[in-house]
Design an enzyme around this catalytic site. Sequence first.
Site, PDB file in Angstrom:
ATOM      1  N   LYS A 259       0.980  -1.319   0.068  1.00 49.34           N
ATOM      2  CA  LYS A 259       0.102  -0.059  -0.013  1.00 49.34           C
ATOM      3  C   LYS A 259       0.768   1.240   0.092  1.00 49.34           C
ATOM      4  O   LYS A 259       1.627   1.492   0.898  1.00 49.34           O
ATOM      5  CB  LYS A 259      -0.695   0.059   1.073  1.00 49.34           C
ATOM      6  CG  LYS A 259      -1.987   1.210   0.742  1.00 49.34           C
ATOM      7  CD  LYS A 259      -2.634   1.615   2.395  1.00 49.34           C
ATOM      8  CE  LYS A 259      -1.872   2.732   2.861  1.00 49.34           C
ATOM      9  NZ  LYS A 259      -1.923   3.972   2.121  1.00 49.34           N
TER      10      LYS A 259
ATOM     11  N   GLU B 212       9.698   0.496  10.846  1.00 48.66           N
ATOM     12  CA  GLU B 212      10.683   1.263  10.633  1.00 48.66           C
ATOM     13  C   GLU B 212      10.144   2.785  10.618  1.00 48.66           C
ATOM     14  O   GLU B 212       9.442   3.292   9.926  1.00 48.66           O
ATOM     15  CB  GLU B 212      11.308   1.026   9.252  1.00 48.66           C
ATOM     16  CG  GLU B 212      12.755   1.643   9.226  1.00 48.66           C
ATOM     17  CD  GLU B 212      12.828   2.924   8.965  1.00 48.66           C
ATOM     18  OE1 GLU B 212      12.960   4.110   9.515  1.00 48.66           O
ATOM     19  OE2 GLU B 212      13.061   3.248   7.258  1.00 48.66           O
TER      20      GLU B 212
ATOM     21  N   CYS C 122      13.800   9.671   6.739  1.00 52.90           N
ATOM     22  CA  CYS C 122      13.558   9.231   8.369  1.00 52.90           C
ATOM     23  C   CYS C 122      14.803   9.340   9.119  1.00 52.90           C
ATOM     24  O   CYS C 122      14.916   9.768  10.352  1.00 52.90           O
ATOM     25  CB  CYS C 122      12.879   7.922   8.402  1.00 52.90           C
ATOM     26  SG  CYS C 122      13.880   6.669   7.360  1.00 52.90           S
TER      27      CYS C 122
ATOM     28  N   GLU D  53      10.276  15.808  16.279  1.00 52.03           N
ATOM     29  CA  GLU D  53      10.765  15.613  14.751  1.00 52.03           C
ATOM     30  C   GLU D  53      10.080  16.611  13.851  1.00 52.03           C
ATOM     31  O   GLU D  53       8.900  16.351  13.983  1.00 52.03           O
ATOM     32  CB  GLU D  53      10.671  14.127  14.698  1.00 52.03           C
ATOM     33  CG  GLU D  53      10.976  13.759  12.990  1.00 52.03           C
ATOM     34  CD  GLU D  53      10.601  12.343  12.733  1.00 52.03           C
ATOM     35  OE1 GLU D  53       9.602  11.887  13.165  1.00 52.03           O
ATOM     36  OE2 GLU D  53      11.125  11.889  11.999  1.00 52.03           O
TER      37      GLU D  53
HETATM   38  P1  ADP Z   1       3.509   9.898   6.770  1.00 49.04           P
HETATM   39  O1  ADP Z   1       3.237  11.134   7.379  1.00 49.04           O
HETATM   40  O2  ADP Z   1       5.079   9.646   6.767  1.00 49.04           O
HETATM   41  O3  ADP Z   1       2.810   9.526   5.593  1.00 49.04           O
HETATM   42  P2  ADP Z   1       2.124   7.743   8.163  1.00 49.04           P
HETATM   43  O4  ADP Z   1       2.657   7.009   9.161  1.00 49.04           O
HETATM   44  O5  ADP Z   1       0.905   8.729   8.478  1.00 49.04           O
HETATM   45  O6  ADP Z   1       3.328   8.736   7.761  1.00 49.04           O
HETATM   46  O7  ADP Z   1       1.866   7.070   6.740  1.00 49.04           O
HETATM   47  C1  ADP Z   1       2.847   5.987   6.451  1.00 49.04           C
HETATM   48  C2  ADP Z   1       1.820   4.952   5.600  1.00 49.04           C
HETATM   49  O8  ADP Z   1       0.776   4.577   6.526  1.00 49.04           O
HETATM   50  C3  ADP Z   1       0.988   5.531   4.647  1.00 49.04           C
HETATM   51  O9  ADP Z   1       0.925   4.598   3.469  1.00 49.04           O
HETATM   52  C4  ADP Z   1      -0.480   5.714   5.108  1.00 49.04           C
HETATM   53  O10 ADP Z   1      -1.601   5.690   4.379  1.00 49.04           O
HETATM   54  C5  ADP Z   1      -0.531   4.491   6.073  1.00 49.04           C
HETATM   55  N1  ADP Z   1      -1.318   4.379   7.077  1.00 49.04           N
HETATM   56  C6  ADP Z   1      -1.922   5.684   7.835  1.00 49.04           C
HETATM   57  N2  ADP Z   1      -2.705   5.419   8.890  1.00 49.04           N
HETATM   58  C7  ADP Z   1      -2.780   3.881   8.889  1.00 49.04           C
HETATM   59  C8  ADP Z   1      -3.320   2.968   9.875  1.00 49.04           C
HETATM   60  N3  ADP Z   1      -4.071   3.308  10.759  1.00 49.04           N
HETATM   61  N4  ADP Z   1      -3.046   1.684   9.483  1.00 49.04           N
HETATM   62  C9  ADP Z   1      -2.405   1.124   8.404  1.00 49.04           C
HETATM   63  N5  ADP Z   1      -1.621   2.185   7.661  1.00 49.04           N
HETATM   64  C10 ADP Z   1      -1.938   3.508   8.025  1.00 49.04           C
END
Ligand code: ADP
Length: 495
Positions: A194, A269, A303, A399
């Site tokens: 995803k 990570e 990161c 951060e």
């Molecule tokens: P960033 O701000 O770096 O996008 P996130 O941690 O919010 O960081 O997102 C990283 C990935 O995790 C993206 O692909 C996002 O769509 C997905 N994501 C966000 N919320 C969830 C969740 N509750 N469960 C699984 N994946 C998620």
Amino acid sequence: MSEVALLDSVITFLAKPLGSFIDGRPALDEQAGVSEIINPANEQVIARVQDATAVQVDAAVAAASRAFKGSWAQTSPYLRGVLLNKLADAIEQHGEELAQLEALNSGKAINVARGLEVAQSVVFLRYFAGWTTKINGESITPSLPSMAGEQYTAFTRREPVGVVAGIVPWNFPLLIAVWKLGSALATGCTIVLKPSEFSPLSLLRLVELATEVGIPDGAINVVTGAGKVGQWLTEHGEVRKVSFTGSVPTGIAVGAAAMKSKLTRVTLELGGKNPAALLADVNIDDVVPGLVMTAFTHQGQICASPERIYVHRSRIDELEQKLGAALAGLKIGSPLDESVQFGPLANKAHYQKIANYFERMGDGQVVVTGGRTVGDKGYFVEPTLLRASSPDDLFLTEETFGPIVCLLAFDSDEELIELLNDTPYGLGASLWTNDLSKALRMIPRIESGTVWVNMHTFLDPAVPFGGSKSSGIGREFGSAFIEAFTELKSVMIRY
Ligand code: ADP
């Protein structure tokens, strides 16, 4: 300088109906919601991508599950390596196309997209390809006593864990997806990826190439959409492992959901507040280019990038002056202009977050350079250098994930170790010094998944990478990924 001309293949790809890619083909659904994909350099819509439905997530996991038990299981380790190498060749052949998609979608300067994201995707994939034929267990001699002449032997097997969910962030959509699919396919797993809702394009092109080179249908699937789609995947009963890269709060939620689902294995990570430390002996002219590269490549949205720099008090004025001058000289502009070193931030939400930090600056810190947004179109900001006077300064503790670096002076080595470790995170840290004896004594005392010396954020496929403390669980790369993507099966035999 003018912008590079977009390839016809890029223009054609952007105009296509896009969405999830399941079982070797696009999975489009008239009823699905659509996300507009924005070019962060000019805020224009460059593509429309359908969001995966819950039914499509189920279909993607089912396709991965069929391939895991069928076509991919029947592909010998040798042929798995051949196919991964073919995919690496395809990335190389389509390198300019993928780099342009990346520059358009995530605002990465075209030279960084070509030389880092695309080039490293090839390097990592070839590394994983080499592992397919080298995943072994061990032979064991049990201690059981022989009562009536019988004997015992035992061995272990490394067996693929099953269907993996790979959740990818927006900063390196192609490279991080390659880390996950390379690890999964090399060990015999299959994967549903995803991408981030902000930057799905390069991965959607990659998965087309995977089918073209002959990777069996269902071995690599992509479901598009926002966090909800990631959540459906994480909680899916047939997913055996989640490999997640992203922010700390989301990572904690993903880890908890995976555990609650079926004790699903996780690798997380996550972010950090990575420090760099310049000891008294450094040559400032030597380190400034390295610091600019590590802290400001892709606008600091990496990161492991350093955001806090501790400098021996005897050298901090010189560093402040020379690093500030180097940053003020960086060329900001369109990512498609080859002479540009600093593009826009990747999306509006992140731009607003960084703009908000700019408003909080100056109260406790000196703004050496930067601190402003740039222009009124696109998500451009200035590379920013601050100097703090206290270790609890918010720019030394929170951060930002942006191009904001904060300096603080230190006096003694003991004080430096305390400053380095005074954080809940532990992804990467660096020491800059010619005194390798001192560096080697400090390394065991630094709480961090990686410690670099005279470099920072260099990731190599042979060197394990991951976070300690709140920066994550597990390690990617090296041989460490094998443990994360396989189950260890013990076999005992009486004869
Ligand atoms: P960033 O701000 O770096 O996008 P996130 O941690 O919010 O960081 O997102 C990283 C990935 O995790 C993206 O692909 C996002 O769509 C997905 N994501 C966000 N919320 C969830 C969740 N509750 N469960 C699984 N994946 C998620």
